[in-house]
Design an enzyme around this catalytic site. Sequence first.
Site, PDB file in Angstrom:
ATOM      1  CE  LYS A 162      -4.384  -1.730   1.677  1.00 26.44           C
ATOM      2  NZ  LYS A 162      -5.483  -1.611   2.648  1.00 26.44           N
ATOM      3  CE  LYS A 212      -5.932  -8.750  -1.979  1.00 22.47           C
ATOM      4  NZ  LYS A 212      -6.097  -8.178  -0.650  1.00 22.47           N
ATOM      5  CE  LYS A 235     -12.449  -3.859  -0.123  1.00 20.97           C
ATOM      6  NZ  LYS A 235     -13.082  -4.470   1.011  1.00 20.97           N
TER       7      LYS A 235
HETATM    8  P1  TYM Z   1     -10.694  -6.613   3.710  1.00 22.42           P
HETATM    9  O1  TYM Z   1     -11.804  -5.659   3.961  1.00 22.42           O
HETATM   10  O2  TYM Z   1      -9.624  -6.230   2.745  1.00 22.42           O
HETATM   11  O3  TYM Z   1     -11.263  -7.993   3.225  1.00 22.42           O
HETATM   12  C1  TYM Z   1     -12.302  -8.664   3.933  1.00 22.42           C
HETATM   13  C2  TYM Z   1     -12.063 -10.161   3.944  1.00 22.42           C
HETATM   14  O4  TYM Z   1     -11.984 -10.662   2.603  1.00 22.42           O
HETATM   15  C3  TYM Z   1     -10.809 -11.436   2.445  1.00 22.42           C
HETATM   16  N1  TYM Z   1     -10.335 -11.297   1.055  1.00 22.42           N
HETATM   17  C4  TYM Z   1     -10.128 -12.331   0.216  1.00 22.42           C
HETATM   18  N2  TYM Z   1     -10.267 -13.655   0.377  1.00 22.42           N
HETATM   19  C5  TYM Z   1      -9.975 -14.444  -0.679  1.00 22.42           C
HETATM   20  N3  TYM Z   1      -9.553 -13.969  -1.891  1.00 22.42           N
HETATM   21  C6  TYM Z   1      -9.395 -12.646  -2.104  1.00 22.42           C
HETATM   22  N4  TYM Z   1      -9.007 -12.189  -3.292  1.00 22.42           N
HETATM   23  C7  TYM Z   1      -9.686 -11.755  -1.015  1.00 22.42           C
HETATM   24  N5  TYM Z   1      -9.644 -10.400  -0.867  1.00 22.42           N
HETATM   25  C8  TYM Z   1     -10.037 -10.141   0.392  1.00 22.42           C
HETATM   26  C9  TYM Z   1      -9.819 -10.826   3.434  1.00 22.42           C
HETATM   27  O5  TYM Z   1      -8.789 -11.727   3.758  1.00 22.42           O
HETATM   28  C10 TYM Z   1     -10.722 -10.537   4.608  1.00 22.42           C
HETATM   29  O6  TYM Z   1     -10.920 -11.715   5.383  1.00 22.42           O
HETATM   30  N6  TYM Z   1      -7.897  -5.910   7.761  1.00 22.42           N
HETATM   31  C11 TYM Z   1      -9.057  -6.607   7.254  1.00 22.42           C
HETATM   32  C12 TYM Z   1     -10.323  -6.238   7.985  1.00 22.42           C
HETATM   33  C13 TYM Z   1     -10.219  -6.404   9.458  1.00 22.42           C
HETATM   34  C14 TYM Z   1     -10.231  -7.625  10.186  1.00 22.42           C
HETATM   35  C15 TYM Z   1     -10.139  -7.247  11.564  1.00 22.42           C
HETATM   36  C16 TYM Z   1     -10.319  -8.958   9.797  1.00 22.42           C
HETATM   37  C17 TYM Z   1     -10.117  -5.389  10.357  1.00 22.42           C
HETATM   38  N7  TYM Z   1     -10.086  -5.900  11.621  1.00 22.42           N
HETATM   39  C18 TYM Z   1     -10.119  -8.235  12.554  1.00 22.42           C
HETATM   40  C19 TYM Z   1     -10.306  -9.944  10.817  1.00 22.42           C
HETATM   41  C20 TYM Z   1     -10.203  -9.562  12.168  1.00 22.42           C
HETATM   42  C21 TYM Z   1      -9.225  -6.246   5.785  1.00 22.42           C
HETATM   43  O7  TYM Z   1      -8.757  -5.234   5.335  1.00 22.42           O
HETATM   44  O8  TYM Z   1     -10.036  -7.048   5.098  1.00 22.42           O
END
Ligand code: TYM
Length: 334
Positions: free
Chosen positions: A114, A196, A199
């Site tokens: 990032k 990956k 979005k």
């Molecule tokens: P975020 O918002 O980027 O994504 C949400 C969830 O989707 C999963 N994910 C994927 N899984 C499979 N293939 C992909 N291409 C893919 N892209 C995204 C992510 O692994 C995630 O599970 N930091 C986290 C949000 C968060 C969080 C937490 C998660 C904040 N606090 C505490 C667990 C526990 C995030 O940015 O996810």
Amino acid sequence: MEDKKILFSAIQPSGILTIGNYLGALKNFRKLQSDYNSVFSLADLHTLTVRQDPAVLRKNTYELAALYLACGIDPEESVLFVQSHVAAHAELTWILNTVCYPGELSRMTQFKDKSLKHEDNVNMGLMDYPVLMAADILLYQTDLVPIGADQKQHLELARDLAIRFNNRYGETFRVPEGYFGKTAARVMSLAEPDRKMSKSDSNLNAFISMNDDRDTIIRKFKRAVTDSGSSITASPEKPGITNLLTVYCAFTDKSLKEAEDEFEGKGYGDFKLAVGETVADVIDPIRLEKNRILEDKQYIDSVLKSGAERAERLAGRTLAKVYKKVGLVPRARG
Ligand code: TYM
């Protein structure tokens, strides 16, 4: 709450989600929620680490709340709340910062990625992001964290901080485990299958958004990049076909072998159409249901209000314990 193990996870309301988020997170949330005391958050504070348009962030937060509900999160059974509504998340982050070292954060893959992508805005929040995530998880004495593979490194840090704090101040936090679904913990881009699915990709054909309608989903799968050769088999030399097979298996709960057998002798065109239709059959109804729920903002507000109250009670207990352990004098009440 019943005496079950505790599950916590969160998603950032930072844009329209993709089927990567669905397969890596939401689908597992629905499957696991009744076996655990489940707590799900909308990680709005995390989104501020990259520049957001305030009006769009507000809209995305409602979109995500409606999507959680449309995907089958039951707000009676599980706690569903907005991270910024529960002050303990920011407060515990401060305390955990005092047991976390800059080197641990500067070597995080996501921070490095990032930082390159947002060169003009490498702020302290971007670096501290995993500490806020650790606070999210540790506040609920979480046993299990369902996430996609891209968040594994952040979970490791949460575990390290919990162990370090416990060693320094005495047993305080439960040390959480990750849960990565059997398939599709990492859904790849449809345009560049070595990256990956994200979005924030500028190529709209690279991802299937949870807002894409049936025709768009099928069209995007028809255009998905495939590999040379003609066999529909998973292998490292065939990242495009492997990704499509993974998606197909995740949506149908079939094994890789079953899927390969099913498409044996078929061409890429037929295969891509079948994957597109399978995904559309699941995603299109969710989109319609999400849009229906979105029309009732009052309902969403009421769900998030009661979620925040429940989350605040749970998080407050851990935060009070932490403040006591580190020696902060409790505020006199009454
Ligand atoms: P975020 O918002 O980027 O994504 C949400 C969830 O989707 C999963 N994910 C994927 N899984 C499979 N293939 C992909 N291409 C893919 N892209 C995204 C992510 O692994 C995630 O599970 N930091 C986290 C949000 C968060 C969080 C937490 C998660 C904040 N606090 C505490 C667990 C526990 C995030 O940015 O996810």
